[in-house]
Design a protein around this motif. Structure first.
Motif, PDB file in Angstrom:
ATOM      1  N   GLN A   1       0.850  -1.184   0.000  1.00  0.00           N
ATOM      2  CA  GLN A   1       0.000   0.000   0.000  1.00  0.00           C
ATOM      3  C   GLN A   1       0.883   1.230   0.000  1.00  0.00           C
ATOM      4  N   LYS A   2       0.584   2.168  -0.871  1.00  0.00           N
ATOM      5  CA  LYS A   2       1.361   3.390  -0.968  1.00  0.00           C
ATOM      6  C   LYS A   2       0.662   4.504  -0.200  1.00  0.00           C
ATOM      7  N   ASP A   3       1.430   5.510   0.091  1.00  0.00           N
ATOM      8  CA  ASP A   3       0.895   6.688   0.763  1.00  0.00           C
ATOM      9  C   ASP A   3       0.570   7.721  -0.313  1.00  0.00           C
ATOM     10  N   PHE A   4      -0.700   7.921  -0.581  1.00  0.00           N
ATOM     11  CA  PHE A   4      -1.148   8.818  -1.644  1.00  0.00           C
ATOM     12  C   PHE A   4      -1.448  10.223  -1.144  1.00  0.00           C
ATOM     13  N   ARG A   5      -1.250  10.461   0.151  1.00  0.00           N
ATOM     14  CA  ARG A   5      -1.609  11.755   0.729  1.00  0.00           C
ATOM     15  C   ARG A   5      -0.819  12.888   0.075  1.00  0.00           C
ATOM     16  N   THR A   6      -1.531  13.950  -0.265  1.00  0.00           N
ATOM     17  CA  THR A   6      -0.952  15.101  -0.941  1.00  0.00           C
ATOM     18  C   THR A   6      -1.459  16.366  -0.259  1.00  0.00           C
ATOM     19  N   GLN A   7      -0.555  17.260   0.094  1.00  0.00           N
ATOM     20  CA  GLN A   7      -0.949  18.512   0.732  1.00  0.00           C
ATOM     21  C   GLN A   7      -1.782  19.355  -0.236  1.00  0.00           C
ATOM     22  N   ALA A   8      -2.600  20.241   0.315  1.00  0.00           N
ATOM     23  CA  ALA A   8      -3.569  21.015  -0.469  1.00  0.00           C
ATOM     24  C   ALA A   8      -2.933  21.772  -1.630  1.00  0.00           C
ATOM     25  N   ALA A   9      -1.806  22.439  -1.406  1.00  0.00           N
ATOM     26  CA  ALA A   9      -1.173  23.236  -2.468  1.00  0.00           C
ATOM     27  C   ALA A   9      -0.749  22.359  -3.648  1.00  0.00           C
ATOM     28  N   LEU A  10      -0.129  21.214  -3.352  1.00  0.00           N
ATOM     29  CA  LEU A  10       0.300  20.311  -4.421  1.00  0.00           C
ATOM     30  C   LEU A  10      -0.898  19.644  -5.085  1.00  0.00           C
ATOM     31  N   PHE A  11      -1.904  19.292  -4.297  1.00  0.00           N
ATOM     32  CA  PHE A  11      -3.138  18.712  -4.826  1.00  0.00           C
ATOM     33  C   PHE A  11      -3.748  19.671  -5.848  1.00  0.00           C
ATOM     34  N   HIS A  12      -3.828  20.944  -5.486  1.00  0.00           N
ATOM     35  CA  HIS A  12      -4.383  21.983  -6.367  1.00  0.00           C
ATOM     36  C   HIS A  12      -3.532  22.135  -7.623  1.00  0.00           C
ATOM     37  N   LYS A  13      -2.217  22.181  -7.457  1.00  0.00           N
ATOM     38  CA  LYS A  13      -1.305  22.330  -8.593  1.00  0.00           C
ATOM     39  C   LYS A  13      -1.458  21.175  -9.572  1.00  0.00           C
ATOM     40  N   LYS A  14      -1.453  19.951  -9.054  1.00  0.00           N
ATOM     41  CA  LYS A  14      -1.593  18.769  -9.914  1.00  0.00           C
ATOM     42  C   LYS A  14      -2.950  18.757 -10.606  1.00  0.00           C
ATOM     43  N   LEU A  15      -3.970  19.171  -9.897  1.00  0.00           N
ATOM     44  CA  LEU A  15      -5.322  19.211 -10.460  1.00  0.00           C
ATOM     45  C   LEU A  15      -5.391  20.185 -11.634  1.00  0.00           C
ATOM     46  N   ILE A  16      -4.743  21.332 -11.485  1.00  0.00           N
ATOM     47  CA  ILE A  16      -4.733  22.341 -12.555  1.00  0.00           C
ATOM     48  C   ILE A  16      -3.908  21.866 -13.748  1.00  0.00           C
ATOM     49  N   GLU A  17      -2.816  21.162 -13.502  1.00  0.00           N
ATOM     50  CA  GLU A  17      -1.923  20.691 -14.564  1.00  0.00           C
ATOM     51  C   GLU A  17      -2.566  19.630 -15.462  1.00  0.00           C
ATOM     52  N   GLN A  18      -3.524  18.914 -14.949  1.00  0.00           N
ATOM     53  CA  GLN A  18      -4.112  17.789 -15.678  1.00  0.00           C
ATOM     54  C   GLN A  18      -5.238  18.240 -16.597  1.00  0.00           C
ATOM     55  N   ARG A  19      -5.199  17.746 -17.803  1.00  0.00           N
ATOM     56  CA  ARG A  19      -6.291  18.035 -18.731  1.00  0.00           C
ATOM     57  C   ARG A  19      -7.524  17.198 -18.390  1.00  0.00           C
ATOM     58  N   HIS A  20      -7.286  15.940 -18.162  1.00  0.00           N
ATOM     59  CA  HIS A  20      -8.372  15.005 -17.875  1.00  0.00           C
ATOM     60  C   HIS A  20      -8.156  14.445 -16.488  1.00  0.00           C
ATOM     61  N   SER A  21      -8.888  14.954 -15.549  1.00  0.00           N
ATOM     62  CA  SER A  21      -8.755  14.446 -14.187  1.00  0.00           C
ATOM     63  C   SER A  21     -10.109  13.936 -13.706  1.00  0.00           C
ATOM     64  N   GLN A  22     -10.035  12.994 -12.812  1.00  0.00           N
ATOM     65  CA  GLN A  22     -11.224  12.403 -12.218  1.00  0.00           C
ATOM     66  C   GLN A  22     -11.200  12.775 -10.740  1.00  0.00           C
ATOM     67  N   ILE A  23     -12.212  13.484 -10.286  1.00  0.00           N
ATOM     68  CA  ILE A  23     -12.257  13.958  -8.905  1.00  0.00           C
ATOM     69  C   ILE A  23     -13.327  13.168  -8.165  1.00  0.00           C
ATOM     70  N   LEU A  24     -12.902  12.527  -7.075  1.00  0.00           N
ATOM     71  CA  LEU A  24     -13.831  11.718  -6.293  1.00  0.00           C
ATOM     72  C   LEU A  24     -14.017  12.322  -4.907  1.00  0.00           C
ATOM     73  N   ASP A  25     -15.251  12.501  -4.528  1.00  0.00           N
ATOM     74  CA  ASP A  25     -15.607  12.952  -3.187  1.00  0.00           C
ATOM     75  C   ASP A  25     -16.015  11.709  -2.415  1.00  0.00           C
ATOM     76  N   ALA A  26     -15.218  11.330  -1.427  1.00  0.00           N
ATOM     77  CA  ALA A  26     -15.442  10.079  -0.691  1.00  0.00           C
ATOM     78  C   ALA A  26     -16.281  10.299   0.560  1.00  0.00           C
ATOM     79  N   ARG A  27     -17.098  11.324   0.559  1.00  0.00           N
ATOM     80  CA  ARG A  27     -17.952  11.607   1.711  1.00  0.00           C
ATOM     81  C   ARG A  27     -19.361  11.083   1.443  1.00  0.00           C
ATOM     82  N   SER A  28     -20.206  11.209   2.442  1.00  0.00           N
ATOM     83  CA  SER A  28     -21.590  10.747   2.298  1.00  0.00           C
ATOM     84  C   SER A  28     -22.345  11.650   1.326  1.00  0.00           C
ATOM     85  N   GLN A  29     -23.489  11.172   0.870  1.00  0.00           N
ATOM     86  CA  GLN A  29     -24.320  11.954  -0.049  1.00  0.00           C
ATOM     87  C   GLN A  29     -24.728  13.281   0.591  1.00  0.00           C
ATOM     88  N   GLU A  30     -25.059  13.250   1.874  1.00  0.00           N
ATOM     89  CA  GLU A  30     -25.450  14.469   2.587  1.00  0.00           C
ATOM     90  C   GLU A  30     -24.302  15.481   2.630  1.00  0.00           C
TER      91      GLU A  30
END
Length: 136
Positions: A35-64
């Motif tokens: 198992q790898k550690d996929f944790r990414t700090q907010a600034a890097l998460f945001h940077k990587k998200l902006i850099e990607q043309r095709h990204s898949q964003i998953l919200d792992a919280r409840s429907q509410e």
């Protein structure tokens, strides 16, 4: 003398075990599944998200929780709901996956499952959505 030797051995063993715990690697061996550690700090998460043309964003919280607020284009997948794994079948392995939840528990669970399925670009927002909100 015998008690002193036992005391020294116990102390040495305790120190060794403690130092092993402090030298954490990003890869953890658990039940023979790497198992790898996929944790990414907010600034890097945001940077990587902006850099990607095709990204898949998953919200792992409840429907509410998702209904209250979520990132644009996020897909709600709650690992507490039976059958959530089938939703992961719709994701594209060659595209990066960005996952967030309140903390990193639910998102890490999904990240590990995706890694087992062959996904390689996985980012988990750490320490959770509050970090994203706090970072503005």
């Amino acid at each position: 003398m015998k008690k002193q030797i036992i005391f020294i051995l116990v102390l040495l063993l305790t120190t060794t075990v403690d130092s092993i715990g402090q030298n954490q690697s990003s890869v953890v061996e658990k039940e023979r599944v790497e198992q790898k550690d996929f944790r990414t700090q907010a600034a890097l998460f945001h940077k990587k998200l902006i850099e990607q043309r095709h990204s898949q964003i998953l919200d792992a919280r409840s429907q509410e929780e998702f209904n209250q607020a979520h990132l644009p284009q996020a897909i709600q997948i709650d690992p507490a709901v039976e059958g959530y794994e089938q939703q992961l079948d719709k994701l594209i392995k060659s595209q990066p996956v960005f996952i967030y939840s309140i903390q990193t528990g639910r998102s890490t669970k999904i990240a590990n499952l995706l890694a087992e399925r062959g996904f390689t670009k996985i980012y988990v927002l750490s320490p959770g959505i509050s970090a994203w909100i706090g970072a503005g």
